[in-house]
Design an enzyme around this catalytic site. Structure first.
Site, PDB file in Angstrom:
ATOM      1  NE  ARG A  52      -2.602  -1.650   3.327  1.00  0.00           N
ATOM      2  CZ  ARG A  52      -3.172  -1.656   4.513  1.00  0.00           C
ATOM      3  NH1 ARG A  52      -4.235  -0.893   4.754  1.00  0.00           N
ATOM      4  NH2 ARG A  52      -2.689  -2.405   5.490  1.00  0.00           N
ATOM      5  N   GLY A  91       8.322  -3.207  12.692  1.00  0.00           N
ATOM      6  CA  GLY A  91       9.193  -2.215  12.082  1.00  0.00           C
ATOM      7  C   GLY A  91       8.458  -1.040  11.480  1.00  0.00           C
TER       8      GLY A  91
END
Length: 460
Positions: A14, A104
């Site tokens: 995305r 992360g």
């Protein structure tokens, strides 16, 4: 002993980027680096990053961080899921240690939150602890189900929740603290018997509860800590939150920031008290700014050291040093390896590169100083060019103390201007100028009287 497992293997489709998602930056630092730094500040001794998509770039970005890596396989037959990612780091998990699972792409997590989570987990002697938060709109998040003692009984995904459970505002952040022994037991019992054919770390909570073990839930006060990034819109939102935190911390330490919403300061930048930062300023990298400075509007400073009482106006400074009481700009450009002394003036449209300019010297406007060593009390006039490149190699120019370089002078390097020498305006200097001498390197002016009248008459 505390270990973190940071999941950073996702592709991040995305983001619409060829760069791995976790390497996109927030306030000048990649998201995964932000998480690693936070773990270190929370005194987490061992940090393991699980990599997958773009693993070479992720590993390279963390070269200086002294972390361990676990590789998650990539392929159509790989089951995936958060549980599967954690499995890849199983060899790093010890029975008698605490393990924090992080992501992360959650760069806003703070060391204070991690420390509080770990302390809560230890004090409660839980097998696992879930980091939770209250969301006004919890749609799409797993809900936290607690028993009458406040312990976590279950995490129910939104799609599986009853109408009553969907009214619960407390959600699962996806961040956990486990006791190592119990985490390994849970990983051994995870299955991918679900519609997505994936292993979920949330299932570890139910596995431990079924064993009769207690699971805690530590609720955050500030839910922005767990804000993840999946799109560039969310990246900009995270940037705004991080920037607000950085600016507030600096202001509380004695820095004046005129307009915090329009000032961009990196997470590693240090600024002394009573310095004033004007709107549009950008301070990046490992920049250090002293006390009582003025950083004027639209100035950019990257990886540089600025002394005390320095005044910088609408200028760019990169990988350079500026000493105390010096004035830079407006519109000056200090390129890498510029070393500017005390009480120096680098004025408008002056460019300096790979040069040292010593105390009390000045180049007030429209000059280029490259590959040079300039002494103390030197005057560099308007339009002066240090001609440092012969088409193949760079050469050095030395201008000693108290020299005076007149306007529109070319100093063709390698060349030395000795102490106290003067160079007449418009000269091109190719040879050494002796101490306290005057160098003139231009044609003598000749006036041809009546020349214009003769020219005009000949054109009739």
């Amino acid at each position: 002993m505390i270990t973190s497992i940071i999941l950073a293997a996702g592709e991040g489709t995305r983001m619409k980027s060829s760069l791995p998602k976790v390497l996109h930056k927030v306030c000048g630092k990649s998201m995964v680096n932000c998480v690693v730094d936070t773990c270190k500040k929370a005194n987490i001794n061992k940090n393991v990053v699980v990599v997958g998509h773009g693993k070479e770039n992720v590993i390279k970005s963390l070269e200086a961080e002294n972390v361990n890596f676990a590789v998650q396989p990539i392929g159509e037959d790989i089951p995936y899921g958060t549980g599967y990612a954690v499995m890849q780091a199983k060899d790093y998990i010890k029975d008698n240690e605490y393990v924090v699972i992080l992501y992360g792409d959650t760069p806003l997590i703070t060391s204070k939150t991690l420390t509080n989570l770990i302390d809560y987990h230890k004090n409660g002697k839980y097998a696992a602890t879930v980091l939770t938060a209250d969301f006004q709109d919890p749609t799409g998040y797993g809900r936290i189900i607690r028993d009458n003692k406040g312990n976590v009984v279950e995490i129910v995904e939104h799609k599986d929740a009853t109408d009553e459970q969907r009214e619960i505002k407390e959600i699962n952040s996806g961040i956990y603290c486990f006791y190592g022994k119990y985490l390994k037991e849970a990983l051994d019992n995870l299955t991918n018997d679900n519609a997505q054919n994936e292993y979920y770390i949330t299932d570890a909570i139910k596995i431990l509860k079924d064993k009769g073990l207690e699971v805690g839930g530590y609720k955050l006060e500030d839910s922005t800590d767990i804000k993840g990034v999946n799109t560039r819109v969310q990246l900009a939102e995270a940037e705004k939150i991080m920037r607000k935190r950085i600016n507030e911390k600096l202001m509380l330490s004695g820095v004046t920031i005129i307009d915090p919403d329009n000032t961009y300061i990196g997470s590693e930048v240090e600024i002394g008290k009573d310095t004033v930062v004007y709107p549009g300023a950008i301070l990046e990298g490992k920049t250090k700014v002293g006390s009582e400075c003025i950083i004027g509007h639209n100035s950019r400073i990257a990886d540089s050291v600025i002394g005390d009482r320095v005044n910088i106006q609408i200028s760019t400074i990169i990988e350079s040093k500026v000493d105390d009481d010096t004035k830079i700009g407006p519109y000056a450009y200090l390129r890498p390896n510029s070393d500017i002394g005390k009480s120096v003036k680098i004025g408008d449209f002056v460019e300096v590169k790979n040069s040292k300019i010593n105390d009390n010297s000045k180049a007030s406007h429209l000059a280029y100083i490259g590959d040079a060593e300039v002494g103390k009390d030197v005057n560099i006039g308007c339009g002066v060019v240090f001609v440092n490149y012969d088409g193949k190699n760079k050469h050095k120019t030395i201008v000693e103390d108290k020299a005076f370089i007149g306007c529109n002078v070319n100093l063709v390097s390698p060349v030395t201007v000795r102490k106290g020498a003067y160079i007449a305006a418009g000269s091109t200097i190719t040879d050494e100028v002796p101490e306290e001498s005057l160098a003139i390197a231009r044609s003598r002016q000749t006036n041809k009287e009546g020349w214009v009248k003769k020219k005009n008459s000949s054109n009739k």
